[in-house]
Design an enzyme around this catalytic site. Sequence first.
Site, mmCIF file in Angstrom:
data_model
loop_
_atom_site.group_PDB
_atom_site.id
_atom_site.type_symbol
_atom_site.label_atom_id
_atom_site.label_comp_id
_atom_site.label_asym_id
_atom_site.label_seq_id
_atom_site.Cartn_x
_atom_site.Cartn_y
_atom_site.Cartn_z
ATOM 1 N N ASP A 23 57.398 47.609 -55.286
ATOM 2 C CA ASP A 23 56.174 46.832 -55.313
ATOM 3 C C ASP A 23 56.439 45.447 -54.733
ATOM 4 O O ASP A 23 57.233 45.294 -53.812
ATOM 5 C CB ASP A 23 55.664 46.739 -56.764
ATOM 6 C CG ASP A 23 54.160 46.681 -56.846
ATOM 7 O OD1 ASP A 23 53.580 45.693 -56.386
ATOM 8 O OD2 ASP A 23 53.552 47.633 -57.375
ATOM 9 N N HIS A 28 50.955 41.597 -58.274
ATOM 10 C CA HIS A 28 50.830 43.060 -58.293
ATOM 11 C C HIS A 28 52.044 43.733 -58.936
ATOM 12 O O HIS A 28 51.907 44.627 -59.789
ATOM 13 C CB HIS A 28 50.638 43.554 -56.863
ATOM 14 C CG HIS A 28 50.234 44.983 -56.751
ATOM 15 N ND1 HIS A 28 51.126 46.025 -56.781
ATOM 16 C CD2 HIS A 28 49.009 45.548 -56.576
ATOM 17 C CE1 HIS A 28 50.483 47.169 -56.639
ATOM 18 N NE2 HIS A 28 49.194 46.912 -56.509
ATOM 19 N N SER A 30 46.761 51.695 -58.103
ATOM 20 C CA SER A 30 48.018 50.998 -58.388
ATOM 21 C C SER A 30 48.203 50.809 -59.884
ATOM 22 O O SER A 30 49.328 50.790 -60.385
ATOM 23 C CB SER A 30 48.026 49.609 -57.728
ATOM 24 O OG SER A 30 48.379 49.676 -56.380
#
Length: 772
Positions: free
Chosen positions: A153, A223, A561
């Site tokens: 990620d 994220h 996600s």
Amino acid sequence: MKLTYPSLLLLLLVLLHLVSKPILASKDSLSYVVYFGAHSHVGEITEDAMDRVRETHYDFLGSFTGSREKATDDIFYSYTKHINGFAAHLDHDLAYAISKHPEVVSVFPNKALKLHTTRSWDFLGLEHNSYVPSSSIWRKARFGEDTIIANLDTGVWPESKSFRDEGLGPIPSRWKGICQNQKDATFHCNRKLVGARYFHKGYAAAVGPLNSSFDSPRDLDGHGSHTLSTAGGAFVPGVSVFGQGNGTAKGGSPRARVAAYKVCWPPMKGNECYDADVLAAFDAAIHDGADVISVSLGSEPTSFFNDSVAIGSFHAAKKRIVVVCSAGNSGPGDGTVSNAAPWQITVGASTMDREFASNLVLGNGKHYKGQSLASTALPHAKFYPIIASITAKFKNGSALDAQLCKLGSLDPKKAKGKILVCLRGQNGRVEKGRAVALAGGVGMVLENTNVTGNDLTADPHVLPATQLTSKDSLAVSRYVSQTKNPIAHITPSRTALGLKPAPVMASFSSKGPSTVAPEILKPDITAPGVSVIAAYTGAVSPTNEQFDPRRLLYNAVSGTSMSCPHISGIAGLLKTRYPSWSPAAIRSAIMTTATTMDDIPGPIQNATNMKATPFSFGAGHVQPNLAVNPGLVYDSGIKDYLNFLCSLGYNASQIAVFSGNNFTCSSPKTSLVNLNYPSITVPNLTSSKVTVSRTVKNVGRPSTYTVRVTNPRGVYVAVNPTSLNFTKVGEKKTFKVTLVKDKGNKAKGYVFGELVWSDKKHRVRSPIVVKL
């Protein structure tokens, strides 16, 4: 919520990263991945062995360029551990010539991949009790303490409380990972965050030279911290987003060890991650000793041998590592699902039974329920004029831009002191609110289109705002256009639990059928992916917009996600509870215990109130408390996947190199529909009948299972035998499923049914998907 940075050095690092921009590469500067398949290392992989592999890569490329020295300069990654190949600067003709070499499986461009989050475009985040696994059921799994979850990620924010190591014992001795913090003295690992690495050579090959601020696994985007904490974050009480969703944050495997592999960077032309970096991270994570690899990114559907996530996850599966991938955010169109390899677990996104309600109250007394996480509110019960944003456009401005509330499209003389009604689409939702605020508006109503339907997103808006369903949007538009002096009020955000119906499929969640291998139903499963609260970074705002000065330790975010790491966490629990189970058995336990019903109860719906299909949710919505005791599992291994590739038409020499041994395709080739998968998909029932074979393994007590079938419309399904008697754990039984087309039925397209094995204690369900 006050945020303190660990040092001035960290502040400088963050600022450098935000203001720096990599230089775009010229059109003549190309990079490719040259993939040879698997290595033939015997025993422990030593530094000497990896050096020898690296030398062979230089020799190989040098034989094409005529200069070993040039080859050494051109290669920027040499994959030396489990994945055999390299990434290099090559021109098109040279790449083509290399692809014809008999030892090469494939050569493909170092293409860009995307993170599967909606961000402020279709942005969102702490699960209500409908998801959280029961502590009593999972006691033997010790909440995943023996499991190491790796996350590919944007890295991690190590200061987050979700990555504290209180109460954890020593790091497992099998772990070989490192904390790559040599150039970031503020970054620290511990017994919880056991490793962190960064990979950006593929990104640099595409966008140009990078400055030193890129040399850190620190998450400057949010994220990576969000997804990693969702999978394996520790227990953290008192978490909320602007006071909403208050509760204890925890990952699916809250005591698992976690590791961050930073492969995604500031977006260039909308793309953040590159194949060459993804492969390097997979190679490292497999070697480091990960048990589960969580991958919330992907590319457009492509051949498995040209797909870095498919290649990396295959090598992980060879080492019995569970790889969980997001399905993508390209819904609601059919055939949009990515990460479709049968050795992956592919996850769609759905809602949970919690919302952040913010209602619109009109001057006529009508109330319309919306959602928002705005950090500010209008004065209590005070009404303001409400107008369609298109009426606030500049005299010679674009009507469409004003309707979408794009920056600079709204005339302050017309917008000041009013609530503006803006249309969803094109530009960021939070950006629309900023455009309204800059024009002097006091609030915003965000209207859904018929495409997004009832799909509501709780955004951290910069002004009082709420988002409405498409149906309610039409009613509000009628009031605004037909009322002489329309007025409205937006109520403050509040947390509401027990929402019905839930779950509902998110409109952005990518759907099947798979365009790469339609014989495999993808996605496999769906999990919470809307308004998921998890850890965030202190480097950027909750909207990821530079104009937003706010900072949050935890944020609400949406996307596949976010649903992907839910399944990664559950896989971690199952891995600890059943260390001998294969990745396929873990996937089967998750799939066959899923539900296709919401909490009304009724069939799971999509965002437009239509009944959703397995192309949206796969086997259904995950039920972790049932997955721990599935009764039977559909198991498969590497040989099964290789025979599947043979049946797809990949040539024997490619597959032999890909597998790393002298594998030979079975003769005759195995039918594609006979891969021992927990779902049954027949993408072309043109003949009178098709017979499918499956094998189940008993992982529970001795028992007798009987079958029940719900026929797809226009198809008759027969199962032989109709009962299976198991006398011991590990015993396997094979059955056949014959699908016969009803000649009198004129139905066309895909139809759906189900097959359920039950011993009255377990319900082992498989979706049936047939195209007529």
